[in-house]
Design a protein around this motif. Structure first.
Motif, mmCIF file in Angstrom:
data_model
loop_
_atom_site.group_PDB
_atom_site.id
_atom_site.type_symbol
_atom_site.label_atom_id
_atom_site.label_comp_id
_atom_site.label_asym_id
_atom_site.label_seq_id
_atom_site.Cartn_x
_atom_site.Cartn_y
_atom_site.Cartn_z
ATOM 1 N N GLN A 309 -15.513 -48.263 -56.334
ATOM 2 C CA GLN A 309 -14.905 -47.661 -54.750
ATOM 3 C C GLN A 309 -13.548 -48.651 -55.305
ATOM 4 O O GLN A 309 -12.378 -47.750 -54.903
ATOM 5 C CB GLN A 309 -15.443 -49.552 -53.945
ATOM 6 N N ASN A 310 -13.285 -49.140 -56.669
ATOM 7 C CA ASN A 310 -12.077 -48.681 -56.580
ATOM 8 C C ASN A 310 -11.230 -47.632 -57.230
ATOM 9 O O ASN A 310 -9.607 -47.503 -56.290
ATOM 10 C CB ASN A 310 -11.797 -50.032 -58.668
ATOM 11 N N GLN A 313 -10.533 -45.817 -54.089
ATOM 12 C CA GLN A 313 -9.015 -46.353 -53.399
ATOM 13 C C GLN A 313 -8.147 -46.245 -53.737
ATOM 14 O O GLN A 313 -6.696 -45.920 -53.538
ATOM 15 C CB GLN A 313 -9.151 -47.639 -53.165
ATOM 16 N N HIS A 314 -8.195 -45.539 -55.705
ATOM 17 C CA HIS A 314 -6.655 -45.595 -55.875
ATOM 18 C C HIS A 314 -6.405 -44.204 -56.238
ATOM 19 O O HIS A 314 -5.101 -44.133 -56.066
ATOM 20 C CB HIS A 314 -6.801 -46.004 -57.852
ATOM 21 N N ARG A 316 -6.508 -42.236 -53.161
ATOM 22 C CA ARG A 316 -5.101 -41.985 -52.037
ATOM 23 C C ARG A 316 -3.480 -42.232 -52.298
ATOM 24 O O ARG A 316 -3.166 -41.659 -51.560
ATOM 25 C CB ARG A 316 -5.589 -43.266 -51.736
ATOM 26 N N LYS A 322 -5.265 -41.706 -45.907
ATOM 27 C CA LYS A 322 -4.829 -42.725 -45.296
ATOM 28 C C LYS A 322 -6.051 -43.403 -43.954
ATOM 29 O O LYS A 322 -5.727 -42.503 -43.405
ATOM 30 C CB LYS A 322 -3.872 -43.033 -44.400
ATOM 31 N N ASN A 324 -7.853 -45.081 -42.609
ATOM 32 C CA ASN A 324 -7.811 -46.225 -42.357
ATOM 33 C C ASN A 324 -7.325 -46.384 -40.683
ATOM 34 O O ASN A 324 -6.505 -46.680 -41.378
ATOM 35 C CB ASN A 324 -8.111 -47.355 -42.924
ATOM 36 N N LYS A 334 -4.545 -46.684 -46.226
ATOM 37 C CA LYS A 334 -5.173 -46.093 -47.283
ATOM 38 C C LYS A 334 -6.525 -47.593 -47.636
ATOM 39 O O LYS A 334 -7.028 -46.302 -47.724
ATOM 40 C CB LYS A 334 -4.573 -46.155 -48.711
ATOM 41 N N GLN A 335 -6.170 -48.598 -47.488
ATOM 42 C CA GLN A 335 -7.268 -49.197 -47.873
ATOM 43 C C GLN A 335 -7.814 -50.250 -46.176
ATOM 44 O O GLN A 335 -6.720 -50.750 -45.652
ATOM 45 C CB GLN A 335 -6.955 -50.912 -49.031
ATOM 46 N N ASN A 336 -9.305 -50.579 -46.382
ATOM 47 C CA ASN A 336 -9.526 -50.837 -45.119
ATOM 48 C C ASN A 336 -8.672 -52.799 -44.793
ATOM 49 O O ASN A 336 -8.917 -53.162 -44.138
ATOM 50 C CB ASN A 336 -10.682 -51.065 -44.620
#
Length: 351
Positions: A309-310, A313-314, A316, A322, A324, A334-336
């Motif tokens: 998951q890391n 997210q990275h 992005r 983006k 969210n 970019k992150q929730n």
């Protein structure tokens, strides 16, 4: 002088043909049976199913259907047979002899009868019919086996646990649960299997064969059961339903995992910090934090991360994605976690 008596009359054996031309009111089959008894011949009856046989050897062979006895064993493999003729035919498997050929596809067979049966694949012929439901079959043996669906007959009995079976092959397979026999061996890793189908499926691990393809996304699978499960991702079919809430699942293991939400069960515990997890793969990911392992590497900047998951997210950072979006002001993040913090600002403004 060789005499026999029919209806009290002495008849010379040589004059039987003449007598048959003059007798009346006596059915031929009854006459023949009387003659066989008079001449010293007997009928041999099976004590289990009362079937009659003309010779004792035929009765002995028939009895093996009920007892499962197989006195003829192959010298090349552990397979056993109830009749010597069956063993002789089987030996052609080891010798590779296949003198009979299909005239359509040129496939070779070790027995002529096998060619005759095989031809029905090309002709579609099904000459044998069930007298109850009128279903047609290509082979006589298939009708005999099918009839047991209607009669409920299970003539093959396990001598150990007395369980009954409709087919002899099912009894043979069942006996391996008592004997522990695993006659099918993988030639690559020497692993043993109880059933041939299990060996066939296992071989695909070595060959990489995936004969089952999804008609929707063309993904291939080694086993048919895996394809059936996969199809639910397209059909959204949910066979498994939670008894405590309306949620449904496509797979049984997904329902099992979901039930832990209701029970609070967390059977997987970290040996370092004693933190508990409901799923094993969550514990595995967590352990990467303690071990310092970072198995997920960015293909752009080569930066490594402990969890999948890391890296998602990275990435992005490089793509600018983006996903969210704020439902109030439509701002994207970019992150929730960034979106959650942003939404608190809207709540404060309302206050």
């Amino acid at each position: 002088m060789e005499l026999c008596y029919v209806e009290g009359l002495p008849i010379h054996i040589k004059n039987i043909a003449s007598y048959l031309r003059i007798i009346t009111g006596l059915q031929l089959n009854i006459f023949i049976k009387i003659m066989e008894v008079q001449m010293g011949e007997e009928f041999y009856q099976c004590s289990i199913c009362q079937k009659d046989f003309a010779t004792k050897s035929s009765l002995v062979q028939h009895t093996r259907i009920h007892t499962g006895e197989k006195p003829y064993q192959c010298s090349q493999c552990p397979k056993e047979f109830s009749q010597r003729a069956s063993l002789v035919r089987h030996m052609q498997v080891h010798t590779g002899e296949k003198p009979f050929k299909c005239s359509v596809c040129l496939k070779n067979f070790s027995e002529k009868a096998s060619v005759v049966q095989h031809m029905r694949l090309h002709t579609g012929e099904k000459p044998y019919k069930c007298s109850v439901c009128l279903k047609n079959f290509a082979y006589r043996s298939s009708v005999s086996q099918h009839m047991r669906v209607h009669t409920g007959e299970k003539p093959f009995k396990c001598l150990v646990c007395l369980k009954d079976f409709t087919q002899n092959k099912h009894l043979v397979q069942h006996m391996r649960t008592h004997t522990g026999e695993r006659p099918y061996k993988c030639s690559d890793c020497l692993k043993d299997f109880t059933y041939k189908t299990a060996l066939v499926q296992h071989i695909r691990i070595h060959t990489g064969e995936k004969p089952y393809q999804c008609s929707e996304c063309q993904k291939d699978f080694s086993h048919k059961s895996d394809l059936v499960k996969h199809m639910r991702s397209h059909t959204k079919e949910k066979l498994y339903h939670c008894s405590l809430c309306p949620k449904g699942f496509s797979y049984k293991n997904s329902l099992t995992q979901h039930m832990k939400v209701h029970t609070g069960e967390r059977p997987y515990s970290c040996l370092v910090c004693l933190k508990d997890f409901s799923r094993k793969h969550h514990l595995v990911k967590h352990m990467n934090l303690h071990l310092g392992e970072k198995p997920y590497s960015c293909s752009v900047c080569l930066k490594s991360f402990p969890q999948k998951q890391n890296i998602i997210q990275h990435m992005r950072v490089h793509t600018g994605e983006k996903p969210n979006q704020c439902a109030v002001c439509l701002k994207e993040f970019k992150q929730n976690s960034y979106l959650v913090k942003h939404l608190k600002l809207h709540k404060r403004k309302k206050l």
